[in-house]
Design a protein around this motif. Sequence first.
Motif, short mmCIF file in Angstrom:
data_model
loop_
_atom_site.label_atom_id
_atom_site.label_comp_id
_atom_site.label_asym_id
_atom_site.label_seq_id
_atom_site.Cartn_x
_atom_site.Cartn_y
_atom_site.Cartn_z
N GLY A 159 6.69 5.63 6.69
CA GLY A 159 8.02 5.89 6.18
C GLY A 159 8.10 5.84 4.67
N ILE A 160 7.37 4.92 4.05
CA ILE A 160 7.39 4.81 2.59
C ILE A 160 6.62 5.95 1.94
N THR A 161 5.45 6.25 2.47
CA THR A 161 4.54 7.21 1.82
C THR A 161 4.98 8.65 2.01
N TYR A 162 5.48 8.97 3.19
CA TYR A 162 5.70 10.38 3.54
C TYR A 162 6.65 11.07 2.56
N GLY A 163 7.82 10.48 2.36
CA GLY A 163 8.78 11.13 1.47
C GLY A 163 8.44 10.99 0.01
N ILE A 215 0.83 -1.20 0.00
CA ILE A 215 0.00 0.00 0.00
C ILE A 215 0.87 1.25 0.00
N GLY A 216 1.98 1.24 0.73
CA GLY A 216 2.87 2.39 0.73
C GLY A 216 3.44 2.68 -0.64
N VAL A 217 3.90 1.62 -1.33
CA VAL A 217 4.43 1.80 -2.69
C VAL A 217 3.33 2.25 -3.64
N THR A 218 2.13 1.67 -3.50
CA THR A 218 1.02 2.05 -4.38
C THR A 218 0.63 3.51 -4.18
N LEU A 219 0.54 3.94 -2.94
CA LEU A 219 0.23 5.36 -2.68
C LEU A 219 1.32 6.26 -3.23
N GLY A 220 2.59 5.82 -3.10
CA GLY A 220 3.67 6.62 -3.66
C GLY A 220 3.58 6.76 -5.16
N LEU A 221 3.18 5.69 -5.85
CA LEU A 221 3.05 5.76 -7.31
C LEU A 221 1.84 6.58 -7.74
N VAL A 222 0.74 6.45 -7.01
CA VAL A 222 -0.49 7.16 -7.41
C VAL A 222 -0.39 8.64 -7.09
N TYR A 223 0.13 8.97 -5.90
CA TYR A 223 0.13 10.37 -5.44
C TYR A 223 1.53 10.98 -5.49
#
Length: 396
Positions: free
Chosen positions: A128-132, A42-50
Motif C-alpha cells: 500500500g505504501i510503495t504502490y502509489g 522499507i515502504g517509505v524508503t522505496l518511495g523516496l528512492v524510486y
Amino acid sequence: AELKKKRATVLVQVRALFARELRHAVRHPMLMILHFCAAIVIGVTLGLVYYDMGVDFAGVQNRFGCLFIMILFFATLSLTCLPQIVERWLLLSEETISRLYSTSLSCLVSLVVDLLLLRILPSFILGGITYGWVGLHKECLSCFATLIITLILSNMAGAAFFTAIGSIVPSKDSSVMVGILGLLCATLFSQGLVDSSSIPKGLQWLTNTSYMNHAFRALAINEFHASPLIFHIQNFSQGVDIYTTGEGVLYKFLNIKDNAMDALYISLLILCSMFLVLCLVAATTLSCRMARTGVTLRDKSRSQWRVADDEVSIGTESATPLLAEAVPIDEGNSLSYVEEKTVVFTWKEVSYHTPNDGFGQGMRMILRNISGNIHASLGLMPTALVGRSGSGKSTL
C-alpha cells in the motif's frame, strides 16, 4: 484400574490452540511490531528512492529493482521462522507425547496465525505504501490486487521454505546457516540479479526451484503487461533509440514473448504449489522426528522407569542435577522404551530460614528437613510441585 487419557475433540483443540497463539502474540508482540515497523520503513524508503519513475532506461531498471527489493525484503523476514520452529520443538514434543494436542493441528494453527500476523498484514502495509508513491500502474486497481496477492504468496512460500529447513535441521545455529545459504541460492537464481541466458545449462533448472524467481516474474508481468506507457530504451551499442511497449520490455529482459498473463497465472500457481509442498515436507519431517524420540503415545502411560542406585548421588542440603542412564522396567506384554539420558534432581534434608522481617525475634523457618527427587525427562510426564500458599514451593 488404569486410566486412559482421551484427547479432546478437534474443535476444542483448535479453539484452545488459537487462543494460546493469540495470547502469545499479545504478550510477546515485539516480533509482530518489528515486522510492521520494518514494512513501513522499507515502504517509505522505496518511495523516496524510486519516487515517480520515468519511462527511460533508468525508469525500467528502477521498476525491476523496486519489485525485486520488495521480494527480497519479505524473503529476509521469513528467516524469523527458523528460531521459532526450533524453540517450539520441545513444547510440541511434550504436548504430543502427553496427548494434549494433535501434532498436525498444532502445526496448522501456528502456521495460520503466523501467516495472518507476519505474512499477510505486512504485505498489505508495504504494497500500500510503495504502490502509489513509486507509481506502479497508478490507475489499475486489479494490478494493485495482483501485486498484493503475489507478495502474500511469495511471503508464504518463503515462510514454508524456512520452516521446512527448521524442521529438518534441529540445531538453531545450523538451521540459520542453512537458511541463509538457501536464501542466497534463491536470490542468485532469480532473474532479478542475473540474466537466465547467462546461467550454465546444467544449472538453469535451479531457476525453476527458486520461489523468488517466480514471484519476480509475476510482479514484472503485472507491472509491464498492458501498460499504457511507451518506454524509451537507448541502444548504446548501435547508437539508436528504441521506443517499446511493456510487452517489449518483458521480451527484452525476461524473454517473455506471448501469453504474458498465462505466465503470470502459472507463476502464482507454482508459488501456491511450493507453499503446500514445503508445508507437507515440514509436517512429515516433524512427525518422523516425533517418532524417533523413543516414546509412543499409545504406551506412554504404561512405561515406567527406574535409575540405578549407584548412578545417583544425593547432595546434602542442596539440589544436585545429575545425568544418569534410564533403565526400562519390563511389565510382561506392555511395551517400554528407553530414553538415552534423564536428568535427576535430588535433595536431602534441605532447610532454609530467613530473618523474621522485623516482626518479633529470631528467624523464620521456610523449609525444614525437606528431601526428595525429580526425574526430568522427555519420556516422563511433567512434574508438578503443589501446596498451599506460603508452604515454600518457590523457595524450594
